[in-house]
Design an enzyme around this catalytic site. Structure first.
Site, short mmCIF file in Angstrom:
data_model
loop_
_atom_site.label_atom_id
_atom_site.label_comp_id
_atom_site.label_asym_id
_atom_site.label_seq_id
_atom_site.Cartn_x
_atom_site.Cartn_y
_atom_site.Cartn_z
CB SER A 125 -0.87 -0.02 1.26
OG SER A 125 -1.44 1.25 1.50
CE1 TYR A 150 -4.35 -2.76 5.37
CE2 TYR A 150 -3.75 -0.43 5.24
CZ TYR A 150 -4.04 -1.62 4.62
OH TYR A 150 -4.00 -1.70 3.24
CE LYS A 154 -1.70 -4.59 3.30
NZ LYS A 154 -1.85 -5.91 2.69
N1 UFG Z 1 -12.90 10.92 3.31
C1 UFG Z 1 -13.90 11.80 3.64
N2 UFG Z 1 -15.07 11.29 4.12
C2 UFG Z 1 -15.28 9.95 4.30
C3 UFG Z 1 -14.24 9.05 3.96
C4 UFG Z 1 -13.05 9.57 3.47
O1 UFG Z 1 -13.75 13.01 3.49
O2 UFG Z 1 -16.36 9.56 4.74
C5 UFG Z 1 -11.63 11.45 2.77
C6 UFG Z 1 -10.42 11.11 3.63
O3 UFG Z 1 -10.27 12.07 4.64
C7 UFG Z 1 -9.32 11.12 2.59
C8 UFG Z 1 -10.00 10.64 1.31
O4 UFG Z 1 -11.39 10.86 1.54
O5 UFG Z 1 -8.86 12.41 2.38
C9 UFG Z 1 -9.77 9.17 1.02
O6 UFG Z 1 -10.08 8.43 2.18
P1 UFG Z 1 -10.20 6.84 2.16
O7 UFG Z 1 -10.57 6.42 3.54
O8 UFG Z 1 -11.07 6.40 1.04
O9 UFG Z 1 -8.73 6.39 1.79
P2 UFG Z 1 -7.34 6.69 2.53
O10 UFG Z 1 -6.53 7.50 1.59
O11 UFG Z 1 -7.54 7.20 3.88
O12 UFG Z 1 -6.81 5.21 2.63
C10 UFG Z 1 -5.60 4.87 2.10
C11 UFG Z 1 -5.61 3.38 1.74
C12 UFG Z 1 -5.57 2.54 2.98
C13 UFG Z 1 -4.47 3.02 3.90
C14 UFG Z 1 -4.66 4.47 4.23
C15 UFG Z 1 -3.56 4.94 5.15
O13 UFG Z 1 -6.77 3.04 0.98
O14 UFG Z 1 -5.31 1.21 2.60
O15 UFG Z 1 -4.63 5.21 3.03
O16 UFG Z 1 -3.80 6.19 5.64
F1 UFG Z 1 -4.45 2.33 5.05
#
Ligand code: UFG
Length: 340
Positions: A125, A150, A154
């Site tokens: 990841s 998590y 990785k």
């Molecule tokens: N977000 C929102 N509202 C929500 C969900 C997400 O605004 O309800 C925003 C988050 O703050 C972020 C973006 O949308 O800015 C993406 O969020 P996700 O949760 O979809 O994905 P992440 O980038 O947080 O997750 C990624 C990988 C994971 C990893 C993580 C580590 O998909 O596998 O980064 O921080 F663990």
């Protein structure tokens, strides 16, 4: 015909990869413990490709079962998806994550080593980079301390694989995924919702479907053009195809090191607000949203430099953000129809 073991092959990315493997002429055997998916995914895969993959229901936490599997089955390579992936849950239950993601990995590698299976693809990841100092992120960017158990699994997984490759015949490729989205064009397989979605796209989709009232956008005070955080959203079908490219590299002995690392993203960053607008444009559906505080542990921006994967794997993401979002919506609609 080459035979490939896909662990977690009934999961979200696993199922799409099984379809691409079969479409590329590989024979597939799936191991899954059905902990975060359902058995009917096997039939869905079969209906897409007209080939039923072999399925073995074992739990990779049972060392004896894993070692016995490798004695019973001759495979040419392993694509290892089976793992838990919820960041928040991993903070609550670290030992479960270390057992599910790390203990199991060591068993699979032991089973491979004992039976001379040397080709291994690992689901890593972009979380290993944390907030990178430079964007886009290249594979040479230093890894940062993990923000969650998590994320730690990785990072550790990569270390375990690289260390093992130094002293065994193991040849491995770790694919560092950016943010996977979307579903197969047939809408027969996709990401199965489990409780309240933690990730952006499932939340957007469920809000548009009326299952959730309002999307909370976590922070609009980031140092980005519109203040919301930026990510690299990659279509799961493009991501699945990256696994085929990586596997062929190993099978054709084209790898340049025993353990290699590739970024798998589109190379383009999109903000949360851009995603919401793109979804509304692609589907014609309105998404209610409100701005709330930042989410703990979130970074400002991450998007991939994909030059290395483009050059070495001969792979490039082809599907757009809009196509990914439209396919997520089509998948959601198919789930709603089933529940009627
Ligand atoms: N977000 C929102 N509202 C929500 C969900 C997400 O605004 O309800 C925003 C988050 O703050 C972020 C973006 O949308 O800015 C993406 O969020 P996700 O949760 O979809 O994905 P992440 O980038 O947080 O997750 C990624 C990988 C994971 C990893 C993580 C580590 O998909 O596998 O980064 O921080 F663990």
């Amino acid at each position: 015909m080459k035979k490939i073991l896909v662990t977690g092959g009934l999961g979200y990315i696993g199922s799409h990869t099984v379809v691409e493997l079969q479409n590329s002429g590989f024979e597939v055997v799936i191991i899954d413990n059905l902990s975060n998916t359902t058995f009917d995914v096997l039939d869905k895969i079969t209906s897409i490709t007209s080939i039923k993959p072999e399925f073995v229901q074992i739990d990779l936490k049972n060392k004896k079962d894993v070692l016995q599997f490798f004695k019973n089955y001759t495979v040419d390579g392993v694509i290892h998806f089976a793992a838990s992936k919820a960041v928040g849950e991993s903070v609550e239950q670290p030992l479960m994550y270390y057992e599910n993601n790390i203990t199991t990995l060591t068993y699979v590698l032991q089973g491979m080593n004992a039976n001379n299976v040397s080709n291994f693809i690992f689901s890593s990841s972009c979380t290993v980079y944390g907030q990178a100092d430079e964007l886009p992120i290249t594979e040479n960017a230093p890894t940062k301390p993990a923000e969650s158990p998590y994320g730690a699994t990785k990072k550790m997984g990569e270390i375990i694989i690289e260390d093992t490759s130094k002293v065994t015949d193991l040849r491995a490729i770790a694919l560092r995924y950016f943010n996977p989205i979307g579903a197969h064009e047939t809408a027969k397989i996709g990401e199965l919702p489990l409780g309240v979605p933690q990730n952006l796209i499932p939340y957007v989709v469920q809000t548009a479907a009326g299952i959730r009232e309002c999307l909370s956008i976590f922070g609009d005070d980031y140092p980005t053009p519109d203040g919301t955080a930026i990510r690299d959203y990659i279509h799961v079908v493009d991501l699945a195809k990256a696994h085929i490219a990586a596997l062929n590299r190993l099978l054709n002995k084209e790898n340049k090191a025993k353990c290699e690392f590739f970024n798998i993203g589109t190379g383009t960053g999109s903000s949360v607000l851009e995603v919401v607008k793109a979804f509304e444009k692609a589907t014609g559906k309105k998404v209610n949203y409100k701005i709330v505080d930042r989410r703990t542990g979130d970074i400002t921006a991450a998007y991939a430099d994909t030059t290395l994967a483009n050059k070495e794997l001969g792979w490039k993401a082809k599907l757009s953000l809009e196509e990914g979002l439209a396919s997520s919506w089509k998948w959601q609609e198919s789930l709603l129809n089933v529940n009627l």
